[in-house]
Design an enzyme around this catalytic site. Structure first.
Site, PDB file in Angstrom:
ATOM      1  N   ALA A 315      48.978 152.964  64.466  1.00  0.00           N
ATOM      2  CA  ALA A 315      49.944 152.704  65.533  1.00  0.00           C
ATOM      3  C   ALA A 315      49.469 153.383  66.808  1.00  0.00           C
ATOM      4  CB  ALA A 315      51.321 153.229  65.137  1.00  0.00           C
ATOM      5  N   MET A 316      50.179 153.090  67.919  1.00  0.00           N
ATOM      6  CA  MET A 316      49.820 153.670  69.222  1.00  0.00           C
ATOM      7  C   MET A 316      51.086 153.967  70.016  1.00  0.00           C
ATOM      8  SD  MET A 316      47.637 154.707  71.392  1.00  0.00           S
ATOM      9  CE  MET A 316      48.099 155.321  73.017  1.00  0.00           C
ATOM     10  N   ASN A 318      52.040 154.116  73.180  1.00  0.00           N
ATOM     11  CA  ASN A 318      52.286 153.678  74.561  1.00  0.00           C
ATOM     12  C   ASN A 318      53.747 153.947  74.943  1.00  0.00           C
ATOM     13  OD1 ASN A 318      49.688 152.187  74.232  1.00  0.00           O
ATOM     14  ND2 ASN A 318      50.985 150.848  72.995  1.00  0.00           N
ATOM     15  N   HIS A 350      55.905 159.746  64.013  1.00  0.00           N
ATOM     16  CA  HIS A 350      54.714 160.231  64.732  1.00  0.00           C
ATOM     17  C   HIS A 350      54.676 159.667  66.155  1.00  0.00           C
ATOM     18  CE1 HIS A 350      50.417 161.620  64.715  1.00  0.00           C
ATOM     19  NE2 HIS A 350      50.327 160.693  65.659  1.00  0.00           N
ATOM     20  N   GLU A 351      54.827 158.349  66.266  1.00  0.00           N
ATOM     21  CA  GLU A 351      54.720 157.718  67.595  1.00  0.00           C
ATOM     22  C   GLU A 351      55.871 158.135  68.512  1.00  0.00           C
ATOM     23  OE1 GLU A 351      51.867 156.671  68.000  1.00  0.00           O
ATOM     24  OE2 GLU A 351      51.431 156.513  65.856  1.00  0.00           O
TER      25      GLU A 351
END
Length: 922
Positions: A315-316, A318, A350-351
């Protein structure tokens, strides 16, 4: 070095000049006159990888128009800049962008003048220079305008193409972004370093049938033509370029509001929208938790979570538009496994932690990536243990520390904070040291300070740097990133002395690689302590100069009250109130160190495990299993002592000690599988199956129990069936036949699917049937389980075919190739094929997954880490010496070589001893 140079068009000529450092070549222009050459070239005005600080971006106005048919996009970037030091050039990043026009606008009183400028490109540093015909003065504001076009990236980074297949079989295209760490420059020219924070106003053109998403909500949509809509997004908060994101797709969404009024939405391809509810509920809970925990409001009006069909990592983060691999976000209560629920919750946690640690407070440069990733990894456990107590995430934390120690024990490891320069080195920072070790040393600090004290300091970290309520205003530091001001920080909770002590202590864990081995020798009531650098390898003579501040914890046979002692010197002594039968250090494995018990210390602990293993916690049992085998690797203990300890596992039923026992014992026969050692290998397999036989027999073939009980069931049954334990194989075959007869409509219990599929895939007919189901959209939640089963077939043609298909990316997604190739490499029938595949496709893999990436490292290490012969070592060295220099110098290559050398040494020393021990204990 080759540069490309652009200048104002003259008549009908683009005046594109291409030159080397020695010659300027001027192309024909309008007429057929000869090419004129000379040496009047302009040198590129900057010679460093990092950008100069002369010019600072303040605001980006971006217009992007992706064409999902031609797979190209056009862009227009207007960047407001402030000049800190007089200069006549603006240096910024650009990669694979075709720049068609560039200009700089300056204000003169009330009027604006715009002049086109020459553009030089320096591809080795992914930089361009805009050469102004006039000096840019300090304190003045200018606006840079750049028009450009590019292809949508075919990799997983930049502005890239993704596809999915509908239930009717139609292939649809979308475009999404992945910019961290250095790929924003592939979508728009920018100052692509984390410290150059700016605000972003983004406009995206799309077809009416599509929808566009970005970090901020849409404020208006304008119809540009019948077939074209332009979406205008609100101005962002000040942020780094790597956090910018946009998606053009036909996704559907579900939404809910948090208690503070933030709109949370989960976006996915239309056919999978029924799998979005779990993630939506988890995200709402977690964002509420973080706002409360940090006492800093989430600064954006919305938080979108989007499941992208093609995605390289998990995942990321942003800001306002977090992106995920589908398997990291989508959950089907009917079909998804218990581990999928745990995994999805942890990743969302986490994200969302990054929205504070990383997005609001950002490291100035990638050398301190651990401040982003270590904190977010640590906060996964803090948050989920409270928001989802049923998942019992705290049980799995120590596994992360064992993973980190595995790479941190090698000479090729690096300090948590380490200098990096180029994009490949930056990519390499996204490893177990930054994530897992970072989280483990934070957990150790929390245990040392106590949870409340630690929280006070943790909450103060973003609060001091970006005061609440001012996150969108100029109180963000003028240089554009939030970072702790060492001189002015003060605390109501910590005295200056305590801050100093904590800083001094943490520096020993962040500024040097590796971790300590603490040796404990008990003489009566006196406990002698000694610390040294634990390092594997034939030349691992104790490193001098390594010293840690180790927060020791211990209990004894006479007292289960946790005692504490800070070891800050090479040796020290502590006195017990009375003599004891045994002493256990590093309670719950909360400390990032391992312990050796001299004299009869290990014998006393082995007796304890044999007689009354529940006298110490399951995590303490897991840590003893880990430590005893690590000590064998450096010659402090014999393998027979470690195997003696493993005998107690016959009575173990808890997930972490069982998993740790498997993690230590299975790789031993995996080394033997790659060599002609069938007798001992089969004896060892038999010993391990026998150890866990009672526990395997107790497993029910259903989905009942807690998450940890279900995960344990899934792993044990897969292990038993793979090891051909007959009761397991018979049951799995029976399930597979019924499932096949129902044409895949029979609902299998989720926790036993992998074992059933693995047994079924052992025949060619079963393999083909399983793959036919893999292709169908309604099996999408089971794709990971089916990939495991397909990859452990003994049929070499099938193994080769599945790897080839993964690289093609049509039926099997290329995002899954790193996992598939490693599954094949661990298969005794496939390890030759996996190594050959890696070598033959190396350049394609580098192009697709990027040099230095965790995906590439996973393949290099996963394919080679079970080799233990000098011939294999020579082969691996020879291949990596034959590829380009950047590839051969990757850290994962050094890790691979070191691991094989360690395996050779380990087998030379231990193989005969294992053989004798098995003869005596079977």
């Amino acid at each position: 070095a080759q540069f490309l140079l652009f200048k104002k068009p003259t008549r009908d000529c683009s005046f594109l000049l291409s030159f080397t450092q020695d010659h300027l070549i001027q192309p024909r222009c309008g007429s057929s006159s000869d090419v004129v050459s000379g040496n009047g070239s302009k040198p590129f005005p900057w010679d460093k990888m990092r950008l100069p600080k002369h010019v600072i971006p303040v605001h980006y106005d971006l217009l992007l128009h992706p064409n999902l048919t031609t797979l190209t996009f056009t862009g227009f970037a207007r960047i407001e800049i402030t000049v800190n030091q007089q200069t006549s050039s603006v240096i910024l990043h650009s990669k694979h962008l075709q720049i068609t026009r560039a200009a700089i606008q300056r204000r003169m009183g009330n009027s604006h003048t715009e002049e086109e400028v020459m553009v030089l490109e320096y591809p080795p540093f992914e930089q361009i220079a805009l050469l102004a015909a006039f000096p840019l003065h300090v304190g003045q504001n200018y606006t840079v305008s750049i028009e450009y076009s590019a292809n949508l990236s075919e990799s997983f980074h930049g502005f890239y193409k993704s596809t999915y297949r509908t239930q009717e079989g139609e292939v649809r295209v979308l475009a999404s972004t992945q910019f961290e760490p250095t790929a924003a420059r592939m979508a728009f020219p920018c100052f692509d370093e984390p410290s150059f924070k700016a605000r972003f106003s983004i406009k995206i053109r799309r077809e009416p049938k599509h929808l566009a998403l970005s970090n901020m909500p849409i404020v208006k949509s304008v119809s540009v033509a019948n077939w074209l809509v332009e979406d205008h997004f609100d101005v962002s908060v000040k942020m780094s370029t790597y956090l910018v994101a946009f998606i053009v797709s036909d996704f559907k969404s579900v939404s809910k509001m948090t208690t503070s009024g933030i709109k949370i939405s989960v976006y996915t391809v239309p056919d999978k929208i029924n799998q979005a509810d779990y993630a939506l509920d988890a995200a709402v809970k977690l964002l509420d938790f973080y706002e409360n925990y940090f006492s800093i409001p989430y600064p954006l009006p919305k938080q979108d979570l989007a499941a992208i069909p093609d995605f390289q990592s998990g995942a990321m983060e942003n800001w306002g538009l977090t992106t995920y691999r589908e398997s990291s976000l989508l959950y089907d209560p009917e079909k998804s496994s218990a581990s999928a629920k745990l995994w999805i919750t942890m990743i969302i946690a986490h994200e969302l932690a990054h929205q504070w640690f990383g997005n609001l407070v950002t490291m100035e440069w990638w050398n301190d990536l651990w401040l982003n990733e270590g904190f977010a990894k640590f906060m996964e456990y803090v948050s989920v243990s409270i928001t989802h107590p049923d998942l019992k995430v705290e049980d799995y934390f120590l596994g992360k520390c064992f993973d980190a120690m595995e790479v941190d024990a090698l000479n090729s490891s690096h300090p948590v904070s380490t200098p990096v320069e180029d994009p490949a080195q930056i990519q390499e920072m996204f490893d177990d040291v930054s994530y897992e070790k970072g989280a483990c040393i934070l957990n150790m600090l929390r245990d040392y300070l106590n949870a409340e004290f630690f929280k006070a300091g943790l909450v103060q970290y973003p609060a001091e740097t970006c005061p609440a309520g001012d996150t969108q205003e100029s109180q963000l530091q003028g240089d554009g990133f939030c970072t702790r001001n060492q001189q002015t920080s003060s605390s109501a909770h910590w005295t200056r002395r305590e801050i100093l002590d904590v800083t001094t202590m943490m520096n020993t864990w962040t500024l040097q690689k590796g971790f300590p081995l603490v040796t404990v020798t008990v003489k009566g009531k006196t406990v002698h302590l000694h610390q040294e650098h634990y390092m594997k390898g034939s030349d691992s003579s104790p490193s001098t100069g390594y010293l840690w501040h180790v927060p020791l914890t211990y209990i004894t046979s006479k007292s289960d009250t946790v005692q504490r002692f800070l070891l800050t010197t090479k040796t020290d002594v502590l006195i017990l109130p009375e003599e004891v039968e045994w002493i256990k250090f590093n309670l719950g494995m909360n400390g990032y160190y391992i312990v050796h018990y001299e004299d009869d210390g290990w014998d006393a602990l082995i007796s304890l495990l044999k007689e009354n293993h529940t006298a110490i916690s399951s995590n303490d049992r897991a840590s003893l299993i880990n430590n005893v085998f690590q000590l064998v690797s450096i010659g402090k203990l014999s393998i027979s002592k470690a195997l003696d300890l493993s005998l107690y596992l016959k009575h173990e039923s808890q997930i972490m000690p069982v998993f740790q026992g498997m993690n230590e014992l299975i790789p031993m026969y995996k080394l033997m599988e790659k060599r002609d050692m069938d007798d001992v290998e089969n004896q060892l397999k038999g010993y391990i199956v026998n150890l866990f036989k009672d526990l395997i027999d107790k497993q029910s073939w259903n989905d009942e129990g807690s998450v940890s009980e279900r995960m344990l069931r899934s792993s044990l049954l897969l292990f038993a069936c793979a090891r051909k334990y007959q009761p397991c194989v018979d049951k799995a075959e029976e399930y597979f036949m019924k499932w096949k007869e129902s044409n895949g409509t029979l609902r299998l219990p989720n926790d036993v699917k992998t074992a059933v599929y693995a047994v079924g895939a052992q025949t060619i007919e079963g393999w083909d049937f399983l793959f036919s189901k893999y292709r169908l959209p309604w099996f999408n939640t089971e794709r990971n389980e089916i990939e495991v089963a397909l990859s452990i077939s003994r049929n070499k043609d099938k193994l080769q075919w599945i790897m080839d298909q993964s690289l093609l990316g049509d039926v099997v997604k290329t995002q899954d190739l790193p996992y598939i190739i490693v599954f094949v490499a661990k298969n005794p029938s496939g390890y030759h094929l996996a190594w050959k595949f890696l070598k033959e496709n190396w350049n394609k893999l580098v192009q697709k997954f990027e040099l230095g990436s965790a995906s590439l490292a996973h393949m290099v290490i996963g394919v080679t880490n079970q080799y233990s012969t000098r011939e294999r070592l020579a082969e691996v060295k020879e291949f990596f010496n034959s590829v380009d220099e950047k590839s051969s110098q990757l850290r994962c290559v050094q890790q691979a070589v070191e691991t094989i050398e360690e395996n050779i040494r380990w087998m030379d020393i231990n193989f005969e001893k294992i053989k004798i021990w098995l003869q005596n204990n079977m």
